[in-house]
Design a protein around this motif. Structure first.
Motif, PDB file in Angstrom:
ATOM      1  N   ARG A  60      59.006  39.833  55.862  1.00 21.44           N
ATOM      2  CA  ARG A  60      57.731  40.394  55.436  1.00 21.44           C
ATOM      3  C   ARG A  60      57.467  41.752  56.091  1.00 21.44           C
ATOM      4  O   ARG A  60      57.055  42.707  55.418  1.00 21.44           O
ATOM      5  N   LEU A  61      57.725  41.849  57.377  1.00 24.71           N
ATOM      6  CA  LEU A  61      57.490  43.120  58.064  1.00 24.71           C
ATOM      7  C   LEU A  61      58.378  44.210  57.469  1.00 24.71           C
ATOM      8  O   LEU A  61      57.955  45.346  57.297  1.00 24.71           O
ATOM      9  N   GLU A  68      52.805  48.620  62.375  1.00 20.99           N
ATOM     10  CA  GLU A  68      51.555  48.615  63.130  1.00 20.99           C
ATOM     11  C   GLU A  68      51.339  47.209  63.731  1.00 20.99           C
ATOM     12  O   GLU A  68      51.294  46.221  62.991  1.00 20.99           O
ATOM     13  N   PRO A  69      51.250  47.107  65.062  1.00 19.36           N
ATOM     14  CA  PRO A  69      51.150  45.785  65.684  1.00 19.36           C
ATOM     15  C   PRO A  69      50.006  44.911  65.165  1.00 19.36           C
ATOM     16  O   PRO A  69      50.190  43.700  64.996  1.00 19.36           O
ATOM     17  N   SER A  70      48.851  45.506  64.887  1.00 19.26           N
ATOM     18  CA  SER A  70      47.741  44.651  64.441  1.00 19.26           C
ATOM     19  C   SER A  70      48.040  44.064  63.064  1.00 19.26           C
ATOM     20  O   SER A  70      47.658  42.936  62.754  1.00 19.26           O
ATOM     21  N   GLN A  71      48.792  44.834  62.249  1.00 17.47           N
ATOM     22  CA  GLN A  71      49.181  44.302  60.932  1.00 17.47           C
ATOM     23  C   GLN A  71      50.228  43.199  61.090  1.00 17.47           C
ATOM     24  O   GLN A  71      50.226  42.208  60.366  1.00 17.47           O
ATOM     25  N   ALA A  72      51.089  43.401  62.078  1.00 14.99           N
ATOM     26  CA  ALA A  72      52.102  42.363  62.340  1.00 14.99           C
ATOM     27  C   ALA A  72      51.412  41.087  62.801  1.00 14.99           C
ATOM     28  O   ALA A  72      51.782  39.985  62.390  1.00 14.99           O
ATOM     29  N   ALA A  73      50.388  41.235  63.626  1.00 14.93           N
ATOM     30  CA  ALA A  73      49.654  40.064  64.115  1.00 14.93           C
ATOM     31  C   ALA A  73      48.969  39.353  62.960  1.00 14.93           C
ATOM     32  O   ALA A  73      48.980  38.123  62.883  1.00 14.93           O
ATOM     33  N   ALA A  74      48.397  40.126  62.047  1.00 12.86           N
ATOM     34  CA  ALA A  74      47.720  39.526  60.894  1.00 12.86           C
ATOM     35  C   ALA A  74      48.725  38.772  60.027  1.00 12.86           C
ATOM     36  O   ALA A  74      48.433  37.684  59.513  1.00 12.86           O
ATOM     37  N   ALA A  75      49.913  39.357  59.874  1.00 15.93           N
ATOM     38  CA  ALA A  75      50.944  38.695  59.067  1.00 15.93           C
ATOM     39  C   ALA A  75      51.372  37.386  59.729  1.00 15.93           C
ATOM     40  O   ALA A  75      51.546  36.360  59.061  1.00 15.93           O
TER      41      ALA A  75
END
Ligand code: GDP
Length: 300
Positions: A60-61, A68-75
């Motif tokens: 997915r990433l 972007e780490p915050s987007q990775a965290a959301a995923a």
């Protein structure tokens, strides 16, 4: 990002630490992913779900070009919620069947929190305006009967008990008979859980169920599992599921445990939803399980 990092750094939660590791590396190389995988394993997510999660997240990433780490965290959050499965029906079958009360059997190994769960569940049902009766079918230990009756007094519901050493099935039968007579809504049956006689225990639970069903259908068989026992808990769960048949899981002692990954494993292995979670020893420390809030708590 700084806030997220600070929160994760302050956490002693294994999953959160793993996420922090993932987010703080400059590049997501093989080693980082392997470390991340190890962290998921220490939170009792299990090999299958861990591999699946890591593969999905990596793909997915890459596909979505997320760096972007915050987007990775959301995923990660989304993938975890999907694994916990928000679509499962986690409602408790506690409605009367016409003239008959709903019958709930609470099973599990000693020490997992069975009796405490019966007391806390009785409280939840009473708060929901239901008339409840407790059946003390763990006649093997006098202390267990006393403990259940104490819970009954605390939450204001009567307890049907037999003499020490009485046949558990006959006590359960009496409890349901009394429940029918008194037109209560729910009969909650606490059962024995001595593990050293596994076959004996499974036979006994099977008998309790069969005998009770001469009076009223058993709508729920809730298996109580201690979240801190990890793989042992899973082995126990398999035996109960095979031998007794269970309709839902109560995961206790999640307070102070970073091992919440067991929820995902146990649901997958048994195909039975976690319906309730125990968050302490107090009378109000039982909560319905909700996939989204659970994952949020795991990542806190
Ligand atoms: P049983 O032998 O399965 O009936 O287990 P008990 O109900 O006697 O519980 C065993 C111990 O675990 C007791 O000291 C309980 O207070 C404690 N306990 C039960 N549920 C929870 C929980 O959700 N959180 C915590 N921290 N302790 C719990």
């Amino acid at each position: 990002m700084a806030r997220l990092r600070a929160r994760l750094a302050g956490s002693n939660n294994a999953l959160a630490r793993g996420l922090l590791m993932l987010l703080s590396s400059d590049k997501l190389d093989e080693e980082t992913w392997e470390d991340f995988e190890d962290t998921l394993l220490t939170s009792d997510l299990g090999v299958g779900p861990t591999t699946e999660l890591v593969e999905k997240l990596r793909t997915r990433l890459r596909v979505e070009g997320i760096s972007e780490p915050s987007q990775a965290a959301a995923a990660l959050r989304e993938e975890l919620v999907a694994l916990v499965d928000p679509t499962l029906d986690r409602s408790l079958n506690v409605d009367r069947n016409g003239a008959l009360p709903a019958v709930v059997m609470v099973v599990g190994v000693n020490g997992t929190g069975k009796t405490t769960t019966c007391g806390k569940l009785a409280r939840v049902l009473v708060a929901d305006d239901k008339d409840v009766l407790l059946g003390a079918a763990d006649t093997f230990r006098a202390a267990a009967v006393e403990q259940l009756a104490t819970w009954g007094d605390r939450v204001g519901v009567p307890t049907v008990r037999g003499a020490e050493g009485a046949d558990p099935a006959s006590v359960a039968f009496d409890a349901v008979a009394k429940g029918i007579e008194q037109e209560v809504d729910v009969v909650l049956i606490d059962t024995a859980g001595r593990l050293h006689t596994k076959t004996g225990l499974m036979d006994e639970l099977g008998k309790v169920k069969r005998v009770v069903e001469k009076k009223a259908p058993v709508g729920e068989v809730l298996l109580v599992l201690d979240a801190t026992t990890g793989q042992n808990g899973l082995t126990q769960a398999r035996v109960f599921a095979q031998e007794v048949g269970i309709t839902g899981i109560v995961l206790t002692k999640l307070d102070g445990s970073a091992k919440g990954g067991i929820v995902i494993q146990v649901q997958r292995e048994l195909g039975v939803p976690v319906k309730l979670i125990g968050l302490g020893e107090g009378v109000d420390d039982l909560a319905p399980f909700d996939a989204e809030s659970f994952v949020d708590a795991l990542l806190e």
